[in-house]
Design an enzyme around this catalytic site. Structure first.
Site, PDB file in Angstrom:
ATOM      1  N   ASP A  38       0.836  -1.200   0.000  1.00 17.50           N
ATOM      2  CA  ASP A  38       0.000   0.000   0.000  1.00 17.50           C
ATOM      3  C   ASP A  38       0.872   1.251   0.000  1.00 17.50           C
ATOM      4  OD1 ASP A  38      -2.047  -1.724   0.111  1.00 17.50           O
ATOM      5  OD2 ASP A  38      -2.806  -1.120   2.087  1.00 17.50           O
ATOM      6  N   ASP A  42       0.760   4.207  -2.624  1.00 21.23           N
ATOM      7  CA  ASP A  42       0.433   5.575  -2.213  1.00 21.23           C
ATOM      8  C   ASP A  42       1.498   6.562  -2.673  1.00 21.23           C
ATOM      9  OD1 ASP A  42      -1.808   4.593  -1.067  1.00 21.23           O
ATOM     10  OD2 ASP A  42      -1.070   4.659   1.011  1.00 21.23           O
ATOM     11  N   SER A  87     -33.007 -10.043 -20.848  1.00 19.71           N
ATOM     12  CA  SER A  87     -32.989 -10.799 -19.594  1.00 19.71           C
ATOM     13  C   SER A  87     -32.926 -12.282 -19.958  1.00 19.71           C
ATOM     14  CB  SER A  87     -34.207 -10.461 -18.747  1.00 19.71           C
ATOM     15  OG  SER A  87     -35.370 -10.769 -19.456  1.00 19.71           O
ATOM     16  N   LEU A  88     -32.995 -13.121 -18.958  1.00 20.06           N
ATOM     17  CA  LEU A  88     -32.775 -14.545 -19.198  1.00 20.06           C
ATOM     18  C   LEU A  88     -34.013 -15.352 -18.852  1.00 20.06           C
ATOM     19  CD1 LEU A  88     -29.262 -14.849 -17.547  1.00 20.06           C
ATOM     20  CD2 LEU A  88     -29.767 -15.271 -19.947  1.00 20.06           C
ATOM     21  N   GLU A 119     -21.601 -20.162 -15.808  1.00 21.81           N
ATOM     22  CA  GLU A 119     -21.004 -19.135 -14.958  1.00 21.81           C
ATOM     23  C   GLU A 119     -21.974 -18.720 -13.865  1.00 21.81           C
ATOM     24  OE1 GLU A 119     -20.048 -16.677 -18.303  1.00 21.81           O
ATOM     25  OE2 GLU A 119     -21.801 -15.427 -18.034  1.00 21.81           O
ATOM     26  N   LYS A 121     -24.457 -16.609 -11.670  1.00 17.31           N
ATOM     27  CA  LYS A 121     -25.353 -15.481 -11.917  1.00 17.31           C
ATOM     28  C   LYS A 121     -25.211 -14.561 -10.708  1.00 17.31           C
ATOM     29  CE  LYS A 121     -29.972 -14.396 -13.592  1.00 17.31           C
ATOM     30  NZ  LYS A 121     -30.253 -13.218 -12.794  1.00 17.31           N
ATOM     31  N   ASP A 123     -25.688 -11.709  -8.158  1.00 18.63           N
ATOM     32  CA  ASP A 123     -26.869 -10.990  -7.697  1.00 18.63           C
ATOM     33  C   ASP A 123     -26.471  -9.550  -7.400  1.00 18.63           C
ATOM     34  OD1 ASP A 123     -29.424 -10.520  -6.968  1.00 18.63           O
ATOM     35  OD2 ASP A 123     -29.325 -11.569  -5.050  1.00 18.63           O
ATOM     36  N   ARG A 142     -29.028  -1.081 -16.473  1.00 15.49           N
ATOM     37  CA  ARG A 142     -29.881  -1.801 -17.419  1.00 15.49           C
ATOM     38  C   ARG A 142     -31.257  -1.154 -17.507  1.00 15.49           C
ATOM     39  NH1 ARG A 142     -33.666  -5.894 -16.884  1.00 15.49           N
ATOM     40  NH2 ARG A 142     -33.887  -7.185 -18.724  1.00 15.49           N
ATOM     41  N   TYR A 231     -19.439 -10.063 -17.996  1.00 14.65           N
ATOM     42  CA  TYR A 231     -19.836 -11.375 -18.507  1.00 14.65           C
ATOM     43  C   TYR A 231     -20.163 -11.377 -19.992  1.00 14.65           C
ATOM     44  CZ  TYR A 231     -24.446  -9.433 -17.382  1.00 14.65           C
ATOM     45  OH  TYR A 231     -25.541  -8.624 -17.280  1.00 14.65           O
ATOM     46  N   LYS A 320     -32.115 -21.331 -11.516  1.00 17.44           N
ATOM     47  CA  LYS A 320     -32.264 -20.765 -10.175  1.00 17.44           C
ATOM     48  C   LYS A 320     -32.896 -21.826  -9.304  1.00 17.44           C
ATOM     49  CE  LYS A 320     -33.105 -15.942 -11.246  1.00 17.44           C
ATOM     50  NZ  LYS A 320     -33.871 -14.822 -10.725  1.00 17.44           N
ATOM     51  N   CYS A 414     -58.633 -40.563  20.430  1.00 15.31           N
ATOM     52  CA  CYS A 414     -58.186 -40.861  19.066  1.00 15.31           C
ATOM     53  C   CYS A 414     -59.178 -40.264  18.069  1.00 15.31           C
ATOM     54  CB  CYS A 414     -58.070 -42.365  18.854  1.00 15.31           C
ATOM     55  SG  CYS A 414     -57.718 -42.795  17.142  1.00 15.31           S
ATOM     56  N   CYS A 417     -60.824 -43.531  16.234  1.00 14.54           N
ATOM     57  CA  CYS A 417     -61.665 -44.537  16.889  1.00 14.54           C
ATOM     58  C   CYS A 417     -62.232 -44.064  18.228  1.00 14.54           C
ATOM     59  CB  CYS A 417     -60.896 -45.836  17.083  1.00 14.54           C
ATOM     60  SG  CYS A 417     -59.654 -45.746  18.390  1.00 14.54           S
ATOM     61  N   CYS A 432     -52.757 -43.558  20.339  1.00 16.90           N
ATOM     62  CA  CYS A 432     -54.089 -44.128  20.523  1.00 16.90           C
ATOM     63  C   CYS A 432     -53.909 -45.485  21.200  1.00 16.90           C
ATOM     64  CB  CYS A 432     -54.758 -44.277  19.160  1.00 16.90           C
ATOM     65  SG  CYS A 432     -56.135 -45.445  19.160  1.00 16.90           S
ATOM     66  N   CYS A 438     -58.429 -50.035  16.419  1.00 16.14           N
ATOM     67  CA  CYS A 438     -58.529 -48.695  15.818  1.00 16.14           C
ATOM     68  C   CYS A 438     -58.333 -48.843  14.311  1.00 16.14           C
ATOM     69  CB  CYS A 438     -57.467 -47.760  16.392  1.00 16.14           C
ATOM     70  SG  CYS A 438     -57.336 -46.195  15.493  1.00 16.14           S
TER      71      CYS A 438
HETATM   72  S1  IVH Z   1     -26.087 -12.906 -19.376  1.00 13.51           S
HETATM   73  C1  IVH Z   1     -28.426 -12.180 -22.927  1.00 13.51           C
HETATM   74  N1  IVH Z   1     -24.545 -13.620 -17.378  1.00 13.51           N
HETATM   75  O1  IVH Z   1     -28.970 -11.528 -14.810  1.00 13.51           O
HETATM   76  C2  IVH Z   1     -28.021 -12.578 -21.594  1.00 13.51           C
HETATM   77  N2  IVH Z   1     -26.400 -12.232 -16.913  1.00 13.51           N
HETATM   78  O2  IVH Z   1     -31.733 -11.950 -16.421  1.00 13.51           O
HETATM   79  C3  IVH Z   1     -27.842 -11.429 -20.718  1.00 13.51           C
HETATM   80  N3  IVH Z   1     -26.620 -11.579 -14.578  1.00 13.51           N
HETATM   81  O3  IVH Z   1     -29.759  -8.477 -14.953  1.00 13.51           O
HETATM   82  C4  IVH Z   1     -27.395 -11.745 -19.382  1.00 13.51           C
HETATM   83  N4  IVH Z   1     -24.855 -12.658 -13.845  1.00 13.51           N
HETATM   84  O4  IVH Z   1     -27.171  -8.619 -15.248  1.00 13.51           O
HETATM   85  C5  IVH Z   1     -25.630 -12.929 -17.751  1.00 13.51           C
HETATM   86  N5  IVH Z   1     -23.096 -14.293 -15.708  1.00 13.51           N
HETATM   87  C6  IVH Z   1     -24.170 -13.607 -16.086  1.00 13.51           C
HETATM   88  C7  IVH Z   1     -24.943 -12.884 -15.165  1.00 13.51           C
HETATM   89  C8  IVH Z   1     -26.065 -12.199 -15.622  1.00 13.51           C
HETATM   90  C9  IVH Z   1     -25.855 -11.873 -13.501  1.00 13.51           C
HETATM   91  C10 IVH Z   1     -27.842 -10.751 -14.549  1.00 13.51           C
HETATM   92  C11 IVH Z   1     -27.866  -9.735 -15.641  1.00 13.51           C
HETATM   93  C12 IVH Z   1     -29.339  -9.458 -15.827  1.00 13.51           C
HETATM   94  C13 IVH Z   1     -29.957 -10.736 -15.421  1.00 13.51           C
HETATM   95  C14 IVH Z   1     -30.474 -11.476 -16.646  1.00 13.51           C
END
Ligand code: IVH
Length: 677
Positions: A38, A42, A87-88, A119, A121, A123, A142, A231, A320, A414, A417, A432, A438
């Protein structure tokens, strides 16, 4: 002239410092592998700040000193995404994952296993980054997928996001997508500090990340511990020959982005399922929250061929796992009576989806459990179902108890019975007291009698047994053998043919072995293994019922508790009568075959080596085998004994190395004579 040179030198030094700082930043925040202390870092940073202060004309937006810049915003401008952020599709079971794979292979017209990228997902908050000429121009949330907010100033404060791309060779225009999140450890530390300072705590890491990105003052965001995993590539100049998802992630890593090290390319859906199971089992070890696993077809040509539905790509899916706990309302409590008379409270619930299925009943075990939960009818309750385990009520939201909530009254009679319900001293289970009179106990007792490990009577299921008991056609198991085809055919939904089959199945069960019959009697504490041990020991039903507790305890695995249950069972007249009636009905339980007296060297492995004088190798081997030993040609730790004559070499050495006992010829002959006697 001198002055000009100096300016050039300064510019060079500034650039050199920036490159060094970026490299150290990258090592620390992207690669998780710090390269300097560090203090050293710095010092470099302070030197850069000093030079930039002296020469403000050298400051550029990409300078590491400029991550926090500009005045607080009043709002975040709305940004339209040039390419929608999709989205997925989701699935929660392995079966659905297999369907996904089958669908894709059908659409692609291939039988071959597909390559998938798997990979985590993350959160967190989905973000898109836009680079021009290698420099970060824009970062946006997004939002609804079409439009998001411009959070560039805040994203610039994340040290895992490069302000300029690393390396020499990058596209003129590049859009990268990823997830911003707050590491768990940082989340916890943040909350500890917030609590100490009397400030508001964050609800969870995802809210922490979202809230941090929505700070109008980037200086606030900078103080929040945020990180980012990228990703995927959104858009890229033409001419970048990227052919697969995993290859594009490798590119992103080269350009300085943080990609998830858990990502794997696997072949075929079995390998995907393997990844999902293994990864989810390890999720607790991760330093970030996930809400599943993303599975993507790796090959870009295949992705293009599959295309996109309205909002979700066909080539990817999010797995999920279904939540294992869910909140619902307790509508009623019923009491069920089992084979041994145990009265079990059962929760009737408003149907709720949990652990992958819809649950409307859960066991409450016993009255102690109801007291422990402090449960009332009408309460909001947490129901848990993990794997194939019976659903349980695990917690009650007592704070939200409705005024009309009713106490649960455990019956003293019971519910089936009407006989008294009693709880034995020191027992948690109430029963019982009516035994076989019974109907509930009788039905469950008969079902047990007919079950697979017992008399194995096919076709004698709950519906049939319930009718037989309700119509008073059967009062105990022996009555089953008196039923004729006509009577059986008179039951509801019983065709003539089924009646004949059932009759044959019942009669055919007369020749079941003694162990099954003992198990079928349903003596408490006597499972299949104990029944088998009792059968081997006593060899007939009369011998078993005459046995006292002491002789019962001679049987392996039978301790005082089990012995008492067996003795008590046979003390009761109705049980003796049942056994007599079963025998009279023609049951001929065969005792199990006598176990062969075990050979003295059974399960042993011997090795012969060197020369023997008094007998040939062949003779020695035959005599060992006659005693039950296996004779092997090589020595291992599993060898029981080595016989070594003169000239023994490697095998003798191996025996010593493994600590295997060694006999010379004289000792060997002695041993043979002893064992053969
Ligand atoms: S791929 C076309 N990969 O999940 C596919 N999404 O429902 C686009 N998320 O809010 C998403 N980890 O930000 C992808 N390894 C991952 C992810 C990921 C988290 C989120 C993404 C979006 C939601 C998709």
């Amino acid at each position: 002239m001198a002055e000009e040179r100096a300016a050039e030198d300064v510019a060079a030094e500034v650039e050199h410092l920036r490159a060094q700082i970026e490299t150290h930043n990258h090592a620390y925040h992207v690669l998780d592998a710090p390269t300097v202390s560090d203090a050293e870092f710095d010092a470099l940073f302070d030197r850069l700040v000093a030079l930039e202060t002296e020469h403000p004309e050298l400051i550029t937006p990409e300078s590491p000193t400029q991550r926090i810049g500009g005045a607080p915003a009043t709002r975040f401008p709305t940004i339209r995404h040039p390419l929608p952020m999709l989205s997925l599709g989701k699935c929660t079971t392995m079966e659905e994952l297999r369907e996904f794979d089958t669908r894709l292979r059908r659409l692609l017209g291939t039988e071959a296993a597909l390559d998938y990228a798997c990979e985590p997902k993350i959160d967190g908050v989905a973000v898109r980054l836009y680079y021009e000429h290698g420099q970060l121009q824009l970062a946006a949330t997004r939002g609804d997928g079409e439009e998001g907010e411009d959070i560039t100033a805040n994203i610039r404060t994340l040290k895992s996001v490069p302000l300029r791309l690393r390396g020499e060779n990058w596209p003129e225009r590049l859009e990268v997508r990823g997830e911003v999140y707050m590491p768990r450890a940082d989340f916890t530390a943040f909350n500890v500090a917030a609590r100490a300072a009397g400030e508001r705590e964050l609800v969870n890491p995802r809210n922490g990340a979202a809230g941090s990105l929505r700070q109008l003052d980037p200086a606030m965001t900078a103080r929040r511990p945020l990180s980012m995993f990228c990703y995927g590539i959104g858009r890229i100049d033409e001419g970048w020959p990227l052919t697969s998802h995993v290859a594009s992630l490798e590119r992103l890593a080269q350009w300085g982005f943080r990609t998830n090290p858990e990502t794997r390319r696997v072949t075929g859906i079995d390998a995907v399922i393997d990844y999902v199971e293994t990864f989810l089992a390890r999720r607790g070890e991760l330093d970030y929250d996930i809400d599943g696993v993303v599975i993507k077809v790796d090959d870009f040509a295949a992705q293009d061929a599959l295309g996109v539905l309205t909002r979700t790509p066909r080539y990817a899916i999010a797995f999920k796992p279904a939540a294992e706990e869910a909140l619902t309302r307790l509508v009623e409590v019923d009491f069920q009576v089992g084979r041994t008379g145990a009265v079990t409270p059962v929760a009737r619930l408003e149907p709720v989806f949990v652990g992958g299925v819809t649950v409307s009943n859960a066991t409450l075990h016993n009255s102690d459990e109801i007291a422990r939960l402090d449960l009332r009818i009408g309460d909001l309750v947490w129901v848990r179902r993990a794997g194939d385990v019976i659903p349980q009520v695990v917690r009650v939201e007592t704070d939200q108890r409705p005024d009309a909530a009713r106490s649960i009254v455990f019956p003293d009679q019971c519910p089936v019975c009407g006989a008294a319900v009693a709880r034995g001293e020191g027992e948690v289970v109430a029963r019982c007291t009516a035994r076989r009179s019974c109907p509930a106990q009788l039905v469950h007792g008969l079902l047990h009698f007919a079950s697979r490990g017992a008399m194995d009577i096919q076709g004698l299921g709950e519906k049939v047994v319930t009718q037989l008991v309700e119509r008073e056609l059967v009062a105990d198991a022996a009555d089953l053998y008196q039923l004729d085809v006509e009577t059986l055919a008179g039951l509801d939904r019983m065709a003539e043919k089924s009646a004949r089959n059932l009759h044959a199945a019942i009669q055919g069960s007369r020749r079941r072995g003694l162990a099954r019959v003992i198990f079928a009697l349903g003596i408490r504490e006597v499972g299949e293994a104990t029944a088998a041990a009792l059968a081997r020991h006593f060899r007939s039903l009369p011998a078993l019922w005459e046995a006292d507790e002491d002789s019962l305890q001679q049987v392996r695995d039978v301790g005082p508790v089990v012995a008492r249950e067996i003795a008590e069972f046979f003390v009761q007249d109705e049980n003796r009568a049942l056994v007599e009636r079963l025998l009279a009905a023609g049951l001929e339980p065969d005792p199990p075959p006598e176990l062969p007296v075990t050979a003295p060297l059974a399960n042993q492995t011997w090795v012969l080596t060197g020369t023997l004088e008094g007998l040939t190798r062949k003779e020695a081997k035959a005599r060992l085998q006659a005693l039950g030993a296996r004779v092997s040609g090589s020595v291992s730790a599993q060898t029981d004994c080595v016989v070594a004559g003169p000239g023994a070499g490697q095998k003798l050495a191996d025996a010593e190395r493994h600590g295997v006992p060694v006999l010379d010829e004289a000792a060997f002959m002695e041993r043979l004579r002893e064992l053969e006697a």
